[in-house]
Design an enzyme around this catalytic site. Structure first.
Site, PDB file in Angstrom:
ATOM      1  N   CYS A  79       0.828  -1.207   0.000  1.00  0.00           N
ATOM      2  CA  CYS A  79       0.000   0.000   0.000  1.00  0.00           C
ATOM      3  C   CYS A  79       0.870   1.268   0.000  1.00  0.00           C
ATOM      4  CB  CYS A  79      -0.977  -0.062   1.164  1.00  0.00           C
ATOM      5  SG  CYS A  79      -2.403   0.973   0.916  1.00  0.00           S
ATOM      6  N   HIS A 169      -3.368  -5.267   1.701  1.00  0.00           N
ATOM      7  CA  HIS A 169      -2.688  -5.519   2.984  1.00  0.00           C
ATOM      8  C   HIS A 169      -2.716  -7.000   3.377  1.00  0.00           C
ATOM      9  CE1 HIS A 169      -2.134  -1.349   4.466  1.00  0.00           C
ATOM     10  NE2 HIS A 169      -3.169  -1.090   3.682  1.00  0.00           N
ATOM     11  N   GLU A 171      -0.840  -8.453   5.368  1.00  0.00           N
ATOM     12  CA  GLU A 171      -0.482  -8.589   6.797  1.00  0.00           C
ATOM     13  C   GLU A 171      -1.702  -8.461   7.699  1.00  0.00           C
ATOM     14  OE1 GLU A 171      -0.188  -5.959   5.019  1.00  0.00           O
ATOM     15  OE2 GLU A 171      -0.527  -4.165   6.226  1.00  0.00           O
TER      16      GLU A 171
HETATM   17  N1  GLN Z   1      -3.446   6.296   0.977  1.00  0.00           N
HETATM   18  C1  GLN Z   1      -2.227   6.014   1.637  1.00  0.00           C
HETATM   19  C2  GLN Z   1      -1.052   6.692   0.970  1.00  0.00           C
HETATM   20  O1  GLN Z   1      -1.021   6.863  -0.202  1.00  0.00           O
HETATM   21  C3  GLN Z   1      -1.953   4.525   1.665  1.00  0.00           C
HETATM   22  C4  GLN Z   1      -2.939   3.824   2.552  1.00  0.00           C
HETATM   23  C5  GLN Z   1      -2.439   2.562   3.143  1.00  0.00           C
HETATM   24  O2  GLN Z   1      -1.235   2.288   3.205  1.00  0.00           O
HETATM   25  N2  GLN Z   1      -3.355   1.795   3.641  1.00  0.00           N
HETATM   26  O3  GLN Z   1      -0.132   7.034   1.654  1.00  0.00           O
END
Ligand code: GLN
Length: 189
Positions: A79, A169, A171
């Site tokens: 992410c 995610h 994890e």
């Molecule tokens: N929207 C976040 C970003 O771009 C990422 C969100 C996340 O890691 N769950 O930093």
């Protein structure tokens, strides 16, 4: 097998629990000194990529991390971690690592309402529970990047040599298969 996990902010503890469950030892990275301890692979967690990018910059960790990754240390970004790795990872003026040959779109599904669950079909892994939280997707990949999974025609998992990234995610699930795959990359290197 020893895995280092960036722990400036975000969901680092969940990654630590997951790789420990798979038998790896770990340490958390909070400053450049923590980077000097040896490790076989590095995890960049989810969280807020702008905050992490700024802290990496303020703590002078961009260059050491970049050179570790460019010299072949396996890295897994989830992410926000994916956003930090992406070539266009520039965050409000702070350049991030930009080591992975992908272009990421941040908050690509909208902001808070853009969080959802979907079954994701991953190459060589199969159907995986995908938890997306204000997730990015990958808009395009370089020639040598392997696309490992897409969701509604948007790339959500890819590998560029020693660099692995997911929009979602793993994890936050009980499913260890993606972490297992990452540890297998660490084993080869
Ligand atoms: N929207 C976040 C970003 O771009 C990422 C969100 C996340 O890691 N769950 O930093």
């Amino acid at each position: 097998m020893h895995i280092a996990i960036l722990a400036l902010q975000g969901a680092f503890l969940e990654h630590q629990q997951m790789v420990r469950k798979l038998g790896a030892t770990t340490h958390l990275i909070r400053n450049p000194r923590d980077l000097a301890l040896p490790f076989d692979g590095l995890i960049l967690p989810g969280g807020e990529s702008t905050s992490m990018g700024k802290m990496l910059h303020d703590f002078s960790m961009i260059e050491p991390l970049k050179s570790l990754i460019q010299s072949g240390t396996p890295v897994f970004g989830t992410c926000a971690g994916l956003v930090l790795l992406a070539k266009n990872g520039s965050n409000n003026g702070f350049s991030a690592l930009e080591t992975m040959d992908i272009h990421a779109k941040r908050n690509a599904y909208g902001r808070q309402l853009g969080s959802f669950y979907a079954d994701i079909d991953i190459d060589n892994i199969g159907v995986f529970p995908g938890i997306f939280i204000r997730a990015p997707y990958i808009e395009s990949v370089g020639q040598h990047v392997k696309v490992l999974a897409s969701h509604h025609d948007k790339i959500v998992m890819a590998q560029d040599g020693n660099q692995l990234a997911t929009s979602f995610h793993p994890e936050l699930t009980d499913d260890v298969r993606i972490h297992q795959y990452f540890l297998s990359i660490c084993d080869i290197k």
